[in-house]
Design a protein around this motif. Structure first.
Motif, PDB file in Angstrom:
ATOM      1  N   TYR A 126      -6.305  -8.721  -2.432  1.00 29.73           N
ATOM      2  CA  TYR A 126      -7.927  -9.414  -2.268  1.00 29.73           C
ATOM      3  C   TYR A 126      -8.699  -8.641  -1.052  1.00 29.73           C
ATOM      4  CZ  TYR A 126      -5.735 -13.320  -5.000  1.00 29.73           C
ATOM      5  OH  TYR A 126      -5.278 -13.960  -5.763  1.00 29.73           O
ATOM      6  N   ALA A 127      -7.953  -8.179   0.054  1.00 36.62           N
ATOM      7  CA  ALA A 127      -8.942  -7.771   1.039  1.00 36.62           C
ATOM      8  C   ALA A 127      -9.110  -6.489   0.608  1.00 36.62           C
ATOM      9  CB  ALA A 127      -7.576  -7.284   2.119  1.00 36.62           C
ATOM     10  N   SER A 128      -7.974  -5.733  -0.284  1.00 38.60           N
ATOM     11  CA  SER A 128      -8.662  -4.350  -0.907  1.00 38.60           C
ATOM     12  C   SER A 128      -9.914  -4.383  -1.860  1.00 38.60           C
ATOM     13  CB  SER A 128      -7.407  -4.007  -2.005  1.00 38.60           C
ATOM     14  OG  SER A 128      -7.861  -2.532  -2.345  1.00 38.60           O
ATOM     15  N   VAL A 129     -10.056  -5.434  -2.429  1.00 40.85           N
ATOM     16  CA  VAL A 129     -11.231  -5.696  -3.370  1.00 40.85           C
ATOM     17  C   VAL A 129     -12.685  -5.818  -2.379  1.00 40.85           C
ATOM     18  CG1 VAL A 129     -12.615  -7.200  -4.781  1.00 40.85           C
ATOM     19  CG2 VAL A 129     -10.414  -6.763  -5.320  1.00 40.85           C
ATOM     20  N   GLY A 130     -12.476  -6.393  -1.140  1.00 35.50           N
ATOM     21  CA  GLY A 130     -13.379  -6.365  -0.104  1.00 35.50           C
ATOM     22  C   GLY A 130     -13.753  -5.202   0.576  1.00 35.50           C
ATOM     23  N   ILE A 131     -12.795  -3.980   0.515  1.00 36.22           N
ATOM     24  CA  ILE A 131     -13.250  -2.983   1.099  1.00 36.22           C
ATOM     25  C   ILE A 131     -13.549  -1.882   0.122  1.00 36.22           C
ATOM     26  CG2 ILE A 131     -11.913  -3.195   2.965  1.00 36.22           C
ATOM     27  CD1 ILE A 131      -9.759  -0.944   1.750  1.00 36.22           C
ATOM     28  N   LEU A 187      -6.391  -6.874   7.679  1.00 35.16           N
ATOM     29  CA  LEU A 187      -5.829  -5.928   6.709  1.00 35.16           C
ATOM     30  C   LEU A 187      -6.703  -4.862   6.542  1.00 35.16           C
ATOM     31  CD1 LEU A 187      -4.209  -8.415   3.982  1.00 35.16           C
ATOM     32  CD2 LEU A 187      -2.920  -6.826   5.853  1.00 35.16           C
ATOM     33  N   GLY A 188      -7.763  -5.185   6.302  1.00 39.36           N
ATOM     34  CA  GLY A 188      -8.960  -3.957   6.342  1.00 39.36           C
ATOM     35  C   GLY A 188      -8.916  -3.010   7.551  1.00 39.36           C
ATOM     36  N   TYR A 189      -9.013  -3.420   8.676  1.00 37.46           N
ATOM     37  CA  TYR A 189      -9.134  -2.916  10.021  1.00 37.46           C
ATOM     38  C   TYR A 189      -7.777  -1.992  10.159  1.00 37.46           C
ATOM     39  CZ  TYR A 189     -10.010  -1.828  14.738  1.00 37.46           C
ATOM     40  OH  TYR A 189     -10.253  -1.242  15.922  1.00 37.46           O
ATOM     41  N   SER A 190      -6.671  -2.505   9.738  1.00 41.98           N
ATOM     42  CA  SER A 190      -5.400  -1.968   9.849  1.00 41.98           C
ATOM     43  C   SER A 190      -5.118  -0.740   8.753  1.00 41.98           C
ATOM     44  CB  SER A 190      -4.091  -2.856  10.060  1.00 41.98           C
ATOM     45  OG  SER A 190      -4.186  -3.479   8.674  1.00 41.98           O
ATOM     46  N   GLY A 191      -5.892  -0.920   7.771  1.00 45.18           N
ATOM     47  CA  GLY A 191      -5.664   0.220   6.788  1.00 45.18           C
ATOM     48  C   GLY A 191      -4.590  -0.398   5.616  1.00 45.18           C
ATOM     49  N   MET A 192      -4.206  -1.502   5.892  1.00 46.08           N
ATOM     50  CA  MET A 192      -3.143  -1.987   4.851  1.00 46.08           C
ATOM     51  C   MET A 192      -3.620  -2.630   3.693  1.00 46.08           C
ATOM     52  SD  MET A 192      -0.687  -1.208   6.368  1.00 46.08           S
ATOM     53  CE  MET A 192      -0.973   0.025   7.940  1.00 46.08           C
ATOM     54  N   ALA A 193      -5.096  -2.613   3.383  1.00 49.68           N
ATOM     55  CA  ALA A 193      -5.612  -3.065   2.156  1.00 49.68           C
ATOM     56  C   ALA A 193      -5.990  -1.581   1.313  1.00 49.68           C
ATOM     57  CB  ALA A 193      -6.859  -3.684   2.552  1.00 49.68           C
ATOM     58  N   ARG A 194      -5.384  -0.452   1.743  1.00 48.45           N
ATOM     59  CA  ARG A 194      -5.373   0.384   0.999  1.00 48.45           C
ATOM     60  C   ARG A 194      -4.127   1.002   0.247  1.00 48.45           C
ATOM     61  NH1 ARG A 194      -7.069   3.691   5.538  1.00 48.45           N
ATOM     62  NH2 ARG A 194      -6.006   5.568   4.237  1.00 48.45           N
ATOM     63  N   PRO A 195      -3.963   0.925  -1.222  1.00 50.06           N
ATOM     64  CA  PRO A 195      -2.721   1.095  -1.707  1.00 50.06           C
ATOM     65  C   PRO A 195      -2.064   2.477  -1.542  1.00 50.06           C
ATOM     66  CG  PRO A 195      -4.615   0.246  -3.199  1.00 50.06           C
ATOM     67  CD  PRO A 195      -5.288   0.602  -2.035  1.00 50.06           C
TER      68      PRO A 195
END
Length: 154
Positions: free
Chosen positions: A111-116, A24-32
């Motif tokens: 959750y992944a968004s918090v990780g980034i 999710l982070g790598y694909s950018g999908m953790a960014r609202p």
């Protein structure tokens, strides 16, 4: 469940979560903002990320549910669980959609968004827990004394 089987189970869950979050982070999908662009049909990248995940997972689920074998970690039989389309599914889906649109992110990606580094998303995650707890309280209050009132979660 034996200690070694439990350790294998937990390890598998952690590795799965790490790969999910990294993807999710790598694909950018953790960014609202990326997710909101998808919901507004400006950026369809999320569609390709979901399509890639489905292309990998669908054959595994398709084959596993037809073998009649048991899951190695849980011992449960692989089977499809179908949920009928009812009022709860429609209302719950609509509420979920409103929350997704307002926060700009779905639960897994939160959750992944918090990780980034998107630490304000912790408030959204807290809201998910409070909302889920509130739904459970409402469901238990609306259940009949013999337990046959409200439908149970699958």
């Amino acid at each position: 469940m034996s200690h070694s089987r439990r350790l294998l189970f937990v390890s598998t869950i952690v590795i799965g979560g790490l790969s999910f979050g990294f993807g999710l982070g790598y694909s950018g999908m953790a960014r609202p903002e990326v997710v909101l662009s998808f919901l507004q049909l400006w950026d369809l990248g999320l569609l390709f990320v979901m399509g890639g995940a489905i292309a990998v997972a669908a054959p595994v689920f398709f084959l596993a549910s037809r073998t009649g074998r048991r899951a190695p970690l849980t011992g449960r039989v692989y089977a499809r669980r179908l949920k009928s389309m009812d009022r709860n599914v429609l209302i719950g889906g609509a509420i979920f959609g409103v929350g997704w649109g307002l926060s700009g992110i779905c639960p897994g990606a939160a959750y992944a968004s918090v990780g980034i580094g998107n630490y304000p998303m912790v408030w959204g995650i807290a809201g998910m827990f409070v909302g889920a707890y509130g739904q459970g309280v409402i469901r238990s209050l609306s259940a009949s004394p013999d337990g046959a009132g409200a439908p149970t979660a699958e």
